[in-house]
Design a protein around this motif. Structure first.
Motif, PDB file in Angstrom:
ATOM      1  N   ALA A   1       0.871  -1.186   0.000  1.00 14.75           N
ATOM      2  CA  ALA A   1       0.000   0.000   0.000  1.00 14.75           C
ATOM      3  C   ALA A   1       0.900   1.226   0.000  1.00 14.75           C
ATOM      4  O   ALA A   1       1.350   1.701   1.036  1.00 14.75           O
TER       5      ALA A   1
ATOM      6  N   SER B   1      -7.459   0.816  -5.161  1.00 16.00           N
ATOM      7  CA  SER B   1      -8.411   0.984  -4.060  1.00 16.00           C
ATOM      8  C   SER B   1      -8.841   2.438  -3.954  1.00 16.00           C
ATOM      9  O   SER B   1      -8.288   3.310  -4.618  1.00 16.00           O
TER      10      SER B   1
ATOM     11  N   HIS C   1     -10.430  -4.216   4.260  1.00 17.69           N
ATOM     12  CA  HIS C   1      -9.296  -3.542   4.923  1.00 17.69           C
ATOM     13  C   HIS C   1      -9.909  -2.918   6.157  1.00 17.69           C
ATOM     14  O   HIS C   1     -10.665  -1.969   6.063  1.00 17.69           O
TER      15      HIS C   1
ATOM     16  N   GLY D   1      -8.695  -1.539   9.027  1.00 18.21           N
ATOM     17  CA  GLY D   1      -8.158  -0.465   9.856  1.00 18.21           C
ATOM     18  C   GLY D   1      -6.654  -0.460   9.796  1.00 18.21           C
ATOM     19  O   GLY D   1      -6.060  -1.120   8.952  1.00 18.21           O
TER      20      GLY D   1
ATOM     21  N   GLY E   1      -4.576  -4.474   4.509  1.00 15.05           N
ATOM     22  CA  GLY E   1      -3.356  -4.207   5.286  1.00 15.05           C
ATOM     23  C   GLY E   1      -3.725  -4.023   6.742  1.00 15.05           C
ATOM     24  O   GLY E   1      -4.643  -4.668   7.239  1.00 15.05           O
TER      25      GLY E   1
ATOM     26  N   LEU F   1      -1.660  -4.190   9.629  1.00 17.89           N
ATOM     27  CA  LEU F   1      -0.865  -4.706  10.741  1.00 17.89           C
ATOM     28  C   LEU F   1      -0.017  -3.583  11.352  1.00 17.89           C
ATOM     29  O   LEU F   1       0.626  -2.818  10.644  1.00 17.89           O
TER      30      LEU F   1
ATOM     31  N   GLU G   1      -2.428  -6.292   1.535  1.00 18.79           N
ATOM     32  CA  GLU G   1      -2.071  -4.919   1.138  1.00 18.79           C
ATOM     33  C   GLU G   1      -1.377  -4.189   2.290  1.00 18.79           C
ATOM     34  O   GLU G   1      -1.874  -3.187   2.786  1.00 18.79           O
ATOM     35  N   PRO G   2      -0.235  -4.681   2.733  1.00 15.66           N
ATOM     36  CA  PRO G   2       0.407  -4.028   3.877  1.00 15.66           C
ATOM     37  C   PRO G   2       1.058  -2.709   3.477  1.00 15.66           C
ATOM     38  O   PRO G   2       1.631  -2.585   2.393  1.00 15.66           O
TER      39      PRO G   2
ATOM     40  N   ARG H   1       2.047   0.268   6.387  1.00  8.71           N
ATOM     41  CA  ARG H   1       2.866   0.628   7.547  1.00  8.71           C
ATOM     42  C   ARG H   1       3.837  -0.478   7.979  1.00  8.71           C
ATOM     43  O   ARG H   1       4.996  -0.213   8.288  1.00  8.71           O
TER      44      ARG H   1
END
Ligand SMILES: *Cc1c(COP(=O)(O)O)cnc(C)c1O
Length: 426
Positions: A63, A107, A204, A206, A243, A245, A281-282, A284
């Motif tokens: 992402a 997205s 997704h 949060g 994403g 995590l 879709e990671p 961070r």
């Protein structure tokens, strides 16, 4: 003291290092404010996902809104990553890195027709659609262009707020995604539209999630939905779990990506969905702990009520503290024996909200450098030119090598494209 970002960002003796380079020397060579990244930290974060997914049909789509600098994208592209984009501008960035559009998912709740046309023209892998209205528009745009848009619907799984109150995008009542109870009807609509081809489902829920629980809850709801949708004759090829995590800023202890993905895959297999293509879709978690913002201490200003450490980085360079009251660790690039004082670390911008950290124990003098840690994600990408401040330079470190990956923005660049009124304007 273990720092977030260790082992790639750590003290050796009294000096803070990124991989094999002293941070204070990077600051001297490239000036401040300076973003510095560890390439090994980024690749290690990606490898944690890759290990868990090895041997299956999968695609990790970085992402890129977390950090979209070209050299960062290139690093991930070379390691096999795909990309999750949220704008036409991000699409041009990935294409500029030579990434094939077939590895890009698009997205976002507000795609424009022009963005859709461009994404169709280059052939993105999939549109993650967030509303029924968007389905209709996308189908029209695709038909007019003589193309078929591959779509996935972003479903809002409405995972239990009571047990997981920190989730901000997976609940009823926010702007993201299609409500769980409307998902089947929307899939049926999509399947009936001439310009669309349904290929997947996504969610997704949060960001900065530090526990596997909400993911497992969301997954259960998605698997149920897939079964229902397929029972209505609409095949779902891929399952994209988004994403979100979290990383360590202070004392958070999120599961590793490998542990999280492994537990999700176990649930997917147990419920008989192991044949599907799995996507994540990671953002961070791939870059957050890999970067620091380096800044010089301009003035130390002791006061009756508070002591200020005035540095040359500001809210325009790093918005997270001002915008989300985010806590990011701040450390000296070279430790001193001086007694520590409690400081508010603030920038030069004319706003009381311009602070990087409050109540921080530091031993620093004017001319020293400090580093804001965990600044690899949502940091440079949110930088602005407020107060006509140029954006910071960026360097990428790999072992003992350093590359300048973005020039410091110069004042004249900041008003290029502006126009004075003509002399006859009166
Ligand atoms: C922002 C975003 C991500 C990445 O979130 P992180 O919390 O940075 O991992 C993934 N997917 C979508 C749709 C997003 O908007």
């Amino acid at each position: 003291m273990t720092l977030p970002g260790a082992p790639h960002i750590a003290y050796r003796g009294d000096d803070l290092f990124i991989e094999d380079r002293r941070v204070a020397e990077l600051a001297r060579a490239h000036g401040t404010p300076l973003y510095a990244y560890s390439r090994a930290a980024m690749l290690a974060a990606l490898a944690s996902y890759q290990r868990a997914l090895a041997g299956r049909d999968h695609l990790i789509c970085y992402a890129m809104k977390a950090n979209s600098s070209l050299a960062v994208l290139q690093t991930f592209a070379q390691a096999g990553c795909g990309f999750d984009i949220v704008s036409g501008g991000e699409l041009e960035r990935v294409l500029a890195c030579g990434v094939p559009a077939s590895k890009v998912v698009f997205s976002g709740v507000g795609k424009t027709r022009a963005e859709m046309r461009r994404a169709l023209e280059v052939g993105v892998m999939c549109f993650n659609v967030e509303s029924e209205a968007e389905l209709e528009v996308l189908s029209q745009v695709a038909s007019a262009a003589g193309r078929i848009a591959r779509v996935s619907l972003r479903v809002n799984p409405d995972v239990d707020a009571g047990t997981h109150p920190y989730i901000s995008t997976g609940l009823k009542g926010n702007k993201f995604g299609i409500a769980h109870q409307d998902a089947l009807a929307n899939y049926q609509r999509a399947a009936g539209l001439p310009g669309l081809h349904v290929v997947g489902i996504d969610c997704h829920i949060g960001s900065q999630i530090t526990d596997a629980g909400p993911y497992l809850d969301a997954l259960d709801r998605l698997l149920e939905l897939i079964e229902t949708i397929e029972a209505h004759g609409i095949p779902i090829h891929h399952l994209d779990l988004g994403g979100g995590l979290g990383i360590t800023y202070t004392d958070e202890a999120p599961p590793s990506a490998e542990a999280l993905v492994t537990s999700l895959l176990a649930r997917i297999d147990a419920r008989g969905h192991g044949h599907r293509r799995i996507m994540f879709e990671p953002g961070r978690s791939l870059v957050g702990n890999a970067g620091v913002l380096v800044s010089e201490v301009l003035y130390v200003k002791p006061g009756e009520q508070r002591n200020f450490c005035i540095v040359d980085a500001a809210m325009n360079d790093l918005m997270r503290p001002a915008m989300y009251q985010a806590w990011m660790r701040i450390v000296a690039c070279r430790r001193r024996d001086d007694p520590t004082m409690i400081f508010d670390v603030v920038g030069p911008v004319c706003e009381s909200g311009d602070w990087l950290g409050k109540d921080r124990a530091l031993a620093v003098r004017a001319g020293d450098c400090v580093a804001v840690l965990s600044a690899g994600a949502y940091s440079m990408t949110m930088a602005s030119n407020y107060n006509t401040r140029g954006r910071a330079a960026e360097v990428m470190v790999s072992g003992d090598r350093v590359w300048l990956i973005r020039d410091r923005e110069q004042p004249s660049e900041l008003f290029r494209g502006e126009h004075l009124l003509p002399a006859n304007a009166g």
